[in-house]
Design an enzyme around this catalytic site. Structure first.
Site, PDB file in Angstrom:
ATOM      1  N   SER A   1       0.935  -1.336  -0.266  1.00  0.00           N
ATOM      2  CA  SER A   1      -0.106  -0.086  -0.221  1.00  0.00           C
ATOM      3  C   SER A   1       0.917   1.269   0.015  1.00  0.00           C
ATOM      4  O   SER A   1       1.877   1.437   0.597  1.00  0.00           O
ATOM      5  CB  SER A   1      -0.888  -0.031   1.144  1.00  0.00           C
ATOM      6  OG  SER A   1      -1.590   1.368   1.393  1.00  0.00           O
TER       7      SER A   1
ATOM      8  N   GLY B   1       7.248  -2.835  -2.066  1.00  0.00           N
ATOM      9  CA  GLY B   1       7.059  -1.289  -1.958  1.00  0.00           C
ATOM     10  C   GLY B   1       7.825  -0.489  -2.427  1.00  0.00           C
ATOM     11  O   GLY B   1       8.002  -0.450  -3.799  1.00  0.00           O
ATOM     12  N   THR B   2       8.544  -0.261  -1.758  1.00  0.00           N
ATOM     13  CA  THR B   2       9.584   1.018  -2.127  1.00  0.00           C
ATOM     14  C   THR B   2      10.584   0.833  -3.431  1.00  0.00           C
ATOM     15  O   THR B   2      10.798   1.520  -4.015  1.00  0.00           O
ATOM     16  CB  THR B   2      10.659   1.053  -1.006  1.00  0.00           C
ATOM     17  OG1 THR B   2       9.715   1.643   0.158  1.00  0.00           O
ATOM     18  CG2 THR B   2      11.629   2.367  -1.262  1.00  0.00           C
TER      19      THR B   2
ATOM     20  N   CYS C   1       0.426   3.283  10.159  1.00  0.00           N
ATOM     21  CA  CYS C   1       1.035   4.397   9.706  1.00  0.00           C
ATOM     22  C   CYS C   1       1.545   5.360  10.648  1.00  0.00           C
ATOM     23  O   CYS C   1       0.859   5.699  11.601  1.00  0.00           O
ATOM     24  CB  CYS C   1      -0.084   5.296   8.736  1.00  0.00           C
ATOM     25  SG  CYS C   1       0.468   6.739   8.322  1.00  0.00           S
TER      26      CYS C   1
HETATM   27  C1  SIN Z   1       1.419   4.196   5.828  1.00  0.00           C
HETATM   28  O1  SIN Z   1       2.531   4.323   6.568  1.00  0.00           O
HETATM   29  O2  SIN Z   1       0.836   3.374   5.988  1.00  0.00           O
HETATM   30  C2  SIN Z   1       1.151   5.180   4.904  1.00  0.00           C
HETATM   31  C3  SIN Z   1       2.128   6.451   4.736  1.00  0.00           C
HETATM   32  C4  SIN Z   1       1.496   7.676   4.895  1.00  0.00           C
HETATM   33  O3  SIN Z   1       0.538   7.928   3.976  1.00  0.00           O
HETATM   34  O4  SIN Z   1       2.093   8.419   5.512  1.00  0.00           O
END
Ligand code: SIN
Length: 307
Positions: free
Chosen positions: A25, A269-270, A134
C-alpha cells in the site's frame, strides 16, 4: 508449477492469489498508474493506497527523503476518500483479473468499522487491509497498532462489520510485535501483513531543522529488510494465520527469504519507486528459482526455516 496461495482459508469468500507477489500500500497508487508499464494482471494482488473516510491532503512538504539504503516518507495518508474510491476506482477493478485489496485507515475504531462496512461486498474489492501502522498521522494509525489491546479492538470491530477477508498490517514501532500479532489473530484477522515503516527522521544541517515537514517519517527500503524478516520469522512461530511479508523486498531472493521465514505472500513496496517493474521481476525470479530447485508447489517453501 503451482504458485497459488490462499490468504484467508477460514473466510467464507477466501482470498486465493495466483501467486504470492503483492504490491505494498502507498507504493502502487490505485494500480492504474502502473498499468501502462507492465501487465499488472500477472500479480498476485494489488493493495491500494490507504483509504480514509474523508479525502485527505496529507502532511506538509517535504514528505520524502532518501536515506542510506532506504526512503523516509511522511505522506500523511493523502487519498481520495472511501466514497470516491467506491465510485471511481472499484468499477474498473471489478473488470480486473488481479484481486485488489483496500488498505483502510481511521482515526477512531468506529471509523475503521464504518469504512470497512462501506467496502464490504463492493465489486472489485476482494479484501481489506487494516492499517494500524501508519506512523505519520496525529490520530489513529500506528497509535492503534502499538499495543495488543487497541490492535485487537480495531480488528474485532472491522471483523464484526464485514464478511470479506480482513488482513491487518502491523507496525514495527512497538515493544513486542508477536504479542500484537497474537491479539490481532484472536480478534478475528484472516491474515497479517508485516511490517509497515520504522519511525525515523533526517536533519537538514544547513537549516538546523528537521528535513521533513512533519518532522518524523516512516523508513522503508532495503535498510529495514533484516528487521522485517526477523519479525516475520518470530510471528510465524506464534500464530497460525497466513503472513504477508513486507519490508525492503527488492529482488526474488529477498522475497524467497521471507517465504522461507514463514510468509505465505510478500509485498513489494519501495523497490517500485526505483524500478516500476520490480513486482513482476520478483515474480519472474521466484518462478526461475522454483524451476531451478525443482519445487512444484510454492507451499513447500513456506516457513521451512522453522522446521
Ligand atoms: C503508511 O505508512 O501506512 C502510509 C504512509 C503515509 O501515507 O504517511
Amino acid at each position: 508449477m503451482n504458485l497459488s496461495v490462499q490468504l484467508a482459508p477460514k473466510n467464507q469468500h477466501g482470498l486465493l492469489l495466483a501467486n504470492p507477489v503483492m504490491t505494498a500500500s502507498g507504493t502502487f497508487g490505485y494500480g492504474t498508474e502502473y498499468s501502462h508499464i507492465f501487465d499488472i494482471q500477472k500479480l498476485g494482488a494489488i493493495v491500494c493506497k490507504a483509504t480514509t473516510l474523508e479525502p485527505r491532503d496529507g502532511n506538509p512538504q517535504p514528505r520524502l527523503a532518501e536515506t542510506p539504503s532506504g526512503v523516509l516518507n511522511s505522506i500523511g495518508l493523502q487519498n481520495i476518500g472511501v466514497n470516491a474510491l467506491i465510485k471511481e476506482k472499484a468499477p474498473l477493478w471489478a473488470s480486473w483479473q488481479v484481486p485488489v485489496i483496500a488498505n483502510i485507515a481511521g482515526e477512531t475504531i468506529d471509523e475503521y468499522a464504518n469504512i470497512a462496512s462501506k467496502l464490504d461486498g463492493v465489486a472489485g474489492i476482494s479484501a481489506v487491509e487494516v492499517n494500524i501502522s501508519c506512523p505519520n498521522v496525529k490520530a489513529g494509525g500506528a497509535e492503534f497498532g502499538a499495543n495488543p489491546k487497541s490492535a485487537a479492538e480495531v480488528t474485532a470491530a472491522v471483523r464484526a462489520a464485514i464478511s470479506m477477508p480482513v488482513l491487518v498490517k502491523l507496525t514495527p514501532n512497538t515493544g513486542d510485535i508477536v504479542k500484537v500479532a497474537i491479539a490481532v489473530a484472536e480478534a478475528g484477522a484472516d491474515a497479517i501483513s508485516l511490517i509497515n515503516t520504522l519511525k525515523g527522521m533526517v536533519i537538514d544541517i544547513a537549516k538546523r531543522r528537521p528535513l521533513l515537514g512533519s518532522i518524523t517519517g516512516g523508513l522503508s527500503g532495503p535498510a529495514i529488510k533484516p528487521v522485517a524478516l526477523c519479525m516475520v520469522y518470530e510471528v510465524a512461530g506464534a500464530v497460525e494465520l497466513p503472513l504477508i511479508g513486507c519490508g525492503g523486498i527488492n529482488t526474488a531472493s529477498d522475497a524467497i527469504e521471507f517465504i522461507i521465514a514463514g510468509a505465505s505472500a510478500i509485498q513489494v513496496g519501495t523497490a517500485s519507486f526505483a524500478n516500476p517493474r520490480a513486482p513482476l521481476d520478483v515474480l519472474d525470479g521466484i518462478e526461475q528459482f522454483m524451476e531451478k530447485e525443482g519445487i512444484d508447489n510454492l507451499t513447500e517453501l513456506i516457513g521451512v526455516a522453522r522446521y
